[in-house]
Scaffold this motif. Structure first.
Motif, short mmCIF file in Angstrom:
data_model
loop_
_atom_site.label_atom_id
_atom_site.label_comp_id
_atom_site.label_asym_id
_atom_site.label_seq_id
_atom_site.Cartn_x
_atom_site.Cartn_y
_atom_site.Cartn_z
N UNK A 1 14.92 15.68 16.68
CA UNK A 1 13.63 15.59 16.02
C UNK A 1 13.27 14.11 15.82
N UNK A 2 12.02 13.77 16.14
CA UNK A 2 11.60 12.38 16.02
C UNK A 2 11.05 12.10 14.62
N UNK A 3 11.02 10.85 14.29
CA UNK A 3 10.52 10.41 12.99
C UNK A 3 9.01 10.58 12.91
N UNK A 4 8.51 10.59 11.69
CA UNK A 4 7.08 10.62 11.41
C UNK A 4 6.65 9.19 11.08
N UNK A 5 5.56 8.74 11.68
CA UNK A 5 5.04 7.41 11.41
C UNK A 5 3.82 7.52 10.51
N UNK A 6 3.91 6.91 9.36
CA UNK A 6 2.78 6.82 8.43
C UNK A 6 2.03 5.54 8.74
N UNK A 7 0.70 5.62 8.85
CA UNK A 7 -0.14 4.47 9.17
C UNK A 7 -1.23 4.36 8.11
N UNK A 8 -1.35 3.20 7.51
CA UNK A 8 -2.41 2.95 6.53
C UNK A 8 -3.02 1.58 6.80
N UNK A 9 -4.35 1.55 6.89
CA UNK A 9 -5.07 0.29 6.99
C UNK A 9 -5.45 -0.10 5.56
N UNK A 10 -4.99 -1.28 5.15
CA UNK A 10 -5.17 -1.74 3.77
C UNK A 10 -6.16 -2.90 3.74
N UNK A 11 -7.34 -2.66 3.20
CA UNK A 11 -8.32 -3.72 2.99
C UNK A 11 -8.15 -4.23 1.57
N UNK A 12 -7.82 -5.50 1.46
CA UNK A 12 -7.51 -6.11 0.17
C UNK A 12 -8.74 -6.85 -0.35
N UNK A 13 -8.96 -6.77 -1.64
CA UNK A 13 -10.10 -7.45 -2.26
C UNK A 13 -10.04 -8.94 -1.92
N UNK A 14 -11.19 -9.56 -1.68
CA UNK A 14 -11.23 -10.97 -1.30
C UNK A 14 -10.49 -11.87 -2.30
N UNK A 15 -9.73 -12.80 -1.74
CA UNK A 15 -9.02 -13.79 -2.54
C UNK A 15 -7.70 -13.32 -3.13
N UNK A 16 -7.30 -12.07 -2.85
CA UNK A 16 -6.08 -11.54 -3.46
C UNK A 16 -4.93 -11.31 -2.46
N UNK A 17 -5.09 -11.80 -1.23
CA UNK A 17 -4.08 -11.54 -0.20
C UNK A 17 -2.70 -12.06 -0.59
N UNK A 18 -2.63 -13.25 -1.10
CA UNK A 18 -1.34 -13.83 -1.48
C UNK A 18 -0.68 -13.04 -2.61
N UNK A 19 -1.47 -12.67 -3.62
CA UNK A 19 -0.94 -11.86 -4.72
C UNK A 19 -0.49 -10.49 -4.21
N UNK A 20 -1.27 -9.91 -3.29
CA UNK A 20 -0.91 -8.62 -2.71
C UNK A 20 0.44 -8.71 -2.00
N UNK A 21 0.64 -9.74 -1.18
CA UNK A 21 1.89 -9.89 -0.44
C UNK A 21 3.07 -10.02 -1.40
N UNK A 22 2.90 -10.74 -2.48
CA UNK A 22 3.96 -10.88 -3.47
C UNK A 22 4.28 -9.52 -4.11
N UNK A 23 3.25 -8.79 -4.49
CA UNK A 23 3.45 -7.46 -5.09
C UNK A 23 4.07 -6.50 -4.08
N UNK A 24 3.69 -6.64 -2.82
CA UNK A 24 4.23 -5.74 -1.80
C UNK A 24 5.73 -5.96 -1.60
#
Length: 101
Positions: A1-24
């Motif tokens: 049995x093969x794995x299931x791939x979950x795919x999500x496109x995440x649009x981050x609020x402007x100016x928060x990319x660095x904070x998002x990466x840290x939280x991630x």
């Protein structure tokens, strides 16, 4: 049995990319601890600065839809990440049809 791939496109609020990466980074430890988890990747889009793609491999769909989503760990995941999204991401799940190395 093969794995299931979950795919999500995440649009981050402007100016928060660095904070998002840290939280991630913190949130990554949560998802990696879940039963049925195999691996994950967070990729940043080159064309759209505040867009990311999250790919998570699970042993079976229920590991994500029941095991993770209905867990207390998911509540922590959500509290770390959900405030960064605009709009809220659509999440889809895929199974392998053809694989080539």
């Amino acid at each position: 049995m093969s794995a299931i791939l979950e795919v999500a496109i995440l649009d981050i609020k402007p100016g928060l990319a660095s904070e998002f990466e840290t939280a991630f980074k913190e949130a990554s430890t949560i998802i990696a601890s879940m039963s049925g988890y195999i691996s994950h990747q967070l990729q940043r889009c080159l064309e759209t600065e505040s867009r990311y793609m999250l790919l998570v491999s699970w042993e079976k769909l229920e590991d994500r839809t029941v095991g993770f989503r209905q867990s207390s760990q998911y509540q922590k995941w959500a509290s770390l990440l959900h405030n960064f999204y605009d709009p809220f991401p659509r999440v889809e799940h895929y199974e392998t049809v053809i694989y080539s190395n």
